[in-house]
Design an enzyme around this catalytic site. Structure first.
Site, short mmCIF file in Angstrom:
data_model
loop_
_atom_site.label_atom_id
_atom_site.label_comp_id
_atom_site.label_asym_id
_atom_site.label_seq_id
_atom_site.Cartn_x
_atom_site.Cartn_y
_atom_site.Cartn_z
N ASN A 80 -9.62 26.92 -8.15
CA ASN A 80 -9.97 25.58 -8.64
C ASN A 80 -10.37 25.58 -10.11
O ASN A 80 -10.72 24.54 -10.67
CB ASN A 80 -11.12 25.00 -7.80
CG ASN A 80 -10.64 24.52 -6.45
OD1 ASN A 80 -9.46 24.20 -6.29
ND2 ASN A 80 -11.54 24.46 -5.48
N ASP A 104 9.74 13.16 -10.45
CA ASP A 104 11.10 12.95 -9.94
C ASP A 104 11.42 14.06 -8.93
O ASP A 104 10.54 14.85 -8.59
CB ASP A 104 12.11 12.94 -11.10
CG ASP A 104 12.01 14.20 -11.95
OD1 ASP A 104 11.52 15.23 -11.45
OD2 ASP A 104 12.42 14.16 -13.13
N ASP A 129 8.89 22.38 -14.57
CA ASP A 129 10.34 22.17 -14.75
C ASP A 129 10.59 21.61 -16.14
O ASP A 129 9.67 21.57 -16.96
CB ASP A 129 10.94 21.31 -13.62
CG ASP A 129 10.48 19.86 -13.65
OD1 ASP A 129 9.78 19.45 -14.62
OD2 ASP A 129 10.81 19.12 -12.71
N HIS A 170 5.25 19.73 -7.39
CA HIS A 170 5.42 20.70 -8.47
C HIS A 170 6.55 20.32 -9.43
O HIS A 170 7.01 21.14 -10.21
CB HIS A 170 5.64 22.11 -7.90
CG HIS A 170 4.40 22.69 -7.28
ND1 HIS A 170 4.37 23.86 -6.58
CD2 HIS A 170 3.12 22.22 -7.27
CE1 HIS A 170 3.13 24.10 -6.16
NE2 HIS A 170 2.36 23.12 -6.56
N THR A 171 6.96 19.09 -9.40
CA THR A 171 7.81 18.54 -10.46
C THR A 171 6.94 18.18 -11.67
O THR A 171 7.44 17.92 -12.76
CB THR A 171 8.57 17.30 -9.99
OG1 THR A 171 9.37 16.81 -11.06
CG2 THR A 171 7.62 16.16 -9.57
N VAL A 186 -9.55 21.33 1.73
CA VAL A 186 -10.82 21.98 2.09
C VAL A 186 -11.81 20.91 2.59
O VAL A 186 -12.15 20.00 1.83
CB VAL A 186 -11.41 22.73 0.87
CG1 VAL A 186 -12.63 23.54 1.28
CG2 VAL A 186 -10.35 23.64 0.25
N ARG A 237 -3.08 17.23 -8.18
CA ARG A 237 -3.55 18.52 -7.71
C ARG A 237 -5.01 18.46 -7.27
O ARG A 237 -5.40 19.09 -6.28
CB ARG A 237 -3.37 19.59 -8.81
CG ARG A 237 -3.70 20.98 -8.34
CD ARG A 237 -3.17 22.06 -9.27
NE ARG A 237 -3.34 23.37 -8.66
CZ ARG A 237 -4.08 24.35 -9.19
NH1 ARG A 237 -4.71 24.16 -10.34
NH2 ARG A 237 -4.19 25.50 -8.57
N HIS A 267 -6.32 19.65 -3.63
CA HIS A 267 -7.37 20.65 -3.40
C HIS A 267 -8.59 20.05 -2.73
O HIS A 267 -9.34 20.75 -2.06
CB HIS A 267 -7.72 21.34 -4.72
CG HIS A 267 -6.68 22.34 -5.13
ND1 HIS A 267 -6.96 23.51 -5.77
CD2 HIS A 267 -5.32 22.32 -4.96
CE1 HIS A 267 -5.83 24.18 -5.99
NE2 HIS A 267 -4.83 23.47 -5.52
N PRO A 305 -3.83 27.18 -0.17
CA PRO A 305 -2.66 28.05 -0.07
C PRO A 305 -2.49 28.90 -1.32
O PRO A 305 -2.72 28.44 -2.44
CB PRO A 305 -1.49 27.07 0.10
CG PRO A 305 -2.00 25.75 -0.35
CD PRO A 305 -3.48 25.76 -0.22
C1 HEM Z 1 2.56 24.55 -0.77
C2 HEM Z 1 1.42 25.05 -1.16
C3 HEM Z 1 0.98 25.02 -2.58
C4 HEM Z 1 0.74 26.08 -3.38
C5 HEM Z 1 0.82 27.54 -2.99
C6 HEM Z 1 0.39 25.56 -4.68
C7 HEM Z 1 0.05 26.35 -5.76
C8 HEM Z 1 -0.09 25.89 -7.06
C9 HEM Z 1 -0.35 26.72 -8.21
C10 HEM Z 1 -0.60 28.22 -8.17
C11 HEM Z 1 -0.35 25.92 -9.31
C12 HEM Z 1 -0.57 26.34 -10.76
C13 HEM Z 1 -2.01 26.23 -11.15
C14 HEM Z 1 -2.30 26.87 -12.49
O1 HEM Z 1 -1.58 27.78 -12.91
O2 HEM Z 1 -3.28 26.45 -13.13
C15 HEM Z 1 -0.10 24.59 -8.85
C16 HEM Z 1 -0.04 23.50 -9.67
C17 HEM Z 1 0.11 22.21 -9.21
N1 HEM Z 1 0.13 21.82 -7.88
FE1 HEM Z 1 0.33 23.01 -6.27
N2 HEM Z 1 0.44 24.21 -4.65
C18 HEM Z 1 0.77 23.82 -3.39
C19 HEM Z 1 0.87 22.54 -2.93
C20 HEM Z 1 0.65 21.43 -3.70
C21 HEM Z 1 0.53 20.09 -3.18
C22 HEM Z 1 0.59 19.71 -1.70
C23 HEM Z 1 0.34 19.28 -4.25
C24 HEM Z 1 0.11 17.79 -4.30
C25 HEM Z 1 0.57 16.95 -3.40
C26 HEM Z 1 0.34 20.11 -5.43
C27 HEM Z 1 0.25 19.66 -6.73
C28 HEM Z 1 0.24 20.46 -7.85
C29 HEM Z 1 0.33 19.95 -9.22
C30 HEM Z 1 0.51 18.51 -9.62
C31 HEM Z 1 0.24 21.05 -10.08
C32 HEM Z 1 0.24 21.06 -11.62
C33 HEM Z 1 -1.19 21.03 -12.09
C34 HEM Z 1 -1.38 21.02 -13.61
O3 HEM Z 1 -0.45 20.78 -14.37
O4 HEM Z 1 -2.54 21.25 -14.05
N3 HEM Z 1 0.51 21.41 -5.06
N4 HEM Z 1 0.04 24.59 -7.48
#
Ligand code: HEM
Ligand SMILES: *[C@@H]1O[C@H](CO)[C@@H](O)[C@H](O)[C@H]1NC(C)=O
Ligand SMILES: *[C@@H]1O[C@H](CO)[C@@H](O)[C@H](O)[C@H]1NC(C)=O
Length: 329
Positions: A99, A257, A250, A198-199, A71, A63, A67, A168
């Site tokens: 962030n 996965d 999940d 988001h797996t 940007v 993540r 991020h 986003p």
């Molecule tokens: C499609 C647009 C995307 C949106 C709207 C989005 C939004 C979010 C949100 C809201 C969270 C939860 C954060 C929290 O509650 O603290 C999250 C977590 C996460 N996102 Fe996304 N995301 C997007 C794309 C991506 C992309 C492209 C990646 C990486 C290639 C990614 C990787 C992750 C990961 C790994 C988490 C878990 C983070 C953790 O456990 O701390 N996301 N995302």
């Protein structure tokens, strides 16, 4: 045979020199092979050492890279601290609310410190972010899941407003997400494939509570969520003013996965931004393709390479920071 290559070589050398003169170099594999041969091994060692005791770290690093790249491109701008006593308008990306829950900065800084000892001023923080992301997710597979061309340089600007405007939003509809990605030169296929990230990891209740309790402002639940799953989420996200509770993305939030797509098809995607992938026919077809594990791994590797090249600084652009949280004096 041999002489026929000479004009080609001369041509390539000219292109290379012109390219460098304009700072227009591109990323390449093993960019540090000569300047810091141990660079990639050091980053992997530090990353793996921390992942082995903190299995949440791959989600954090993946993540963090997302991020960063969203940007100002993949320039480590997300790592910069706000200036001391900064006014709102001068605050850095890291202080933007989306962030707030990023993590892993300390491990990036440890790798950087070790690299500065081995080959000072050579390896960019932007490359450390990209490599640590790949290495952390790859840890459980004992092999690298995707290639990371290197040669990124570090940016010198980081603005909270830009993070707010460009990251986003999880409540976005498909049109908006597609536009967010298109603005970065990333297509629908990459959008669906990268959402598979988001797996891993967790999401905060407060970011999707409106789907449970007040979807259209009438105290209703988003009808697109599987009703049983909605009930389960309501039990865990009890208080609407709870800003702390997190829910696993999940059933296997530590395992990289293609399970994301399986639960998505069961209407158990956490955010509107996930669920909305099923609302577009083209995206929905790609979701179906990702149900095949091998296809997902191949596609994810390709999409990460495109994603990791967004807006990179190369050649003589930007700088190589000495510490990742501040620009060089
Ligand atoms: C499609 C647009 C995307 C949106 C709207 C989005 C939004 C979010 C949100 C809201 C969270 C939860 C954060 C929290 O509650 O603290 C999250 C977590 C996460 N996102 Fe996304 N995301 C997007 C794309 C991506 C992309 C492209 C990646 C990486 C290639 C990614 C990787 C992750 C990961 C790994 C988490 C878990 C983070 C953790 O456990 O701390 N996301 N995302
Ligand atoms: C998607 O969201 C944007 C911004 O909120 C809005 O302007 C647009 O009308 C929405 N599109 C659809 C198809 O709902
Ligand atoms: C639900 O949303 C509406 C419209 O946005 C708002 O006026 C109302 O206060 C919300 N209700 C709760 C319980 O948050």
């Amino acid at each position: 045979m041999r002489t026929s290559y000479v004009p080609l070589l001369v041509f390539l050398v000219i292109i290379r020199v012109l390219g460098l003169a304009h700072g227009a170099a591109t990323l390449s594999m093993n960019f540090y092979q000569k300047s810091c041969p141990e660079a990639e091994a050091i980053i992997k060692k530090v990353t793996w050492a921390h992942v082995s005791s903190n299995p949440q770290l791959p989600a954090k690093f993946l993540r963090l890279q997302a991020h960063d790249c969203f940007v100002r491109g993949c320039d480590a701008s997300v790592l910069l601290d706000s200036p001391p006593n900064a006014q709102e308008k001068d605050k850095a990306e890291k202080d933007a609310p989306p962030n707030k829950h990023l993590a892993g900065y300390d491990v990036i800084e440890l790798a950087k410190a070790q690299l500065e000892k081995t080959c000072p001023g050579v390896v960019s923080c932007a490359d450390i972010v990209a490599l640590a992301s790949r290495d952390s997710v790859s840890f459980q597979f004992h092999r690298s899941l995707w290639e990371v061309p290197t040669g990124r340089r570090d940016g010198t600007v980081s603005l909270q407003q830009e993070a707010l405007a460009q990251l986003p939003d999880p409540s976005s509809n498909f049109t908006t997400l597609q536009k967010n990605f298109a603005d970065k030169g990333i297509n629908i296929n990459d959008l669906v494939v990268l959402s598979g990230a988001h797996t891993l990891g967790v999401g905060h209740c407060f970011l999707f509570k409106n789907r449970l309790y007040n979807f259209t402002g009438k105290g209703d639940t988003d009808p697109s969520i599987d009703p049983t799953y909605a009930e389960l989420l309501k039990k865990k996200c009890l208080n609407q003013r709870d800003f702390k509770t997190t829910i696993d993305m999940d059933e296997s939030p530590l395992t990289f996965d293609n399970n994301y797509y399986k639960i998505l098809k069961q209407n158990k995607g956490m955010f509107t931004g996930d669920a909305t992938l099923l609302t577009n026919p083209e995206a929905s077809k790609i979701v179906d393709k990702m149900l095949d594990s091998k296809t997902f791994f191949t596609e994810f590797a390709q999409s990460m390479q495109r994603f990791g090249a967004i807006g990179v600084l190369t050649g003589d652009e930007g700088q190589i920071r000495k510490k990742c949280n501040v620009v060089n004096a």
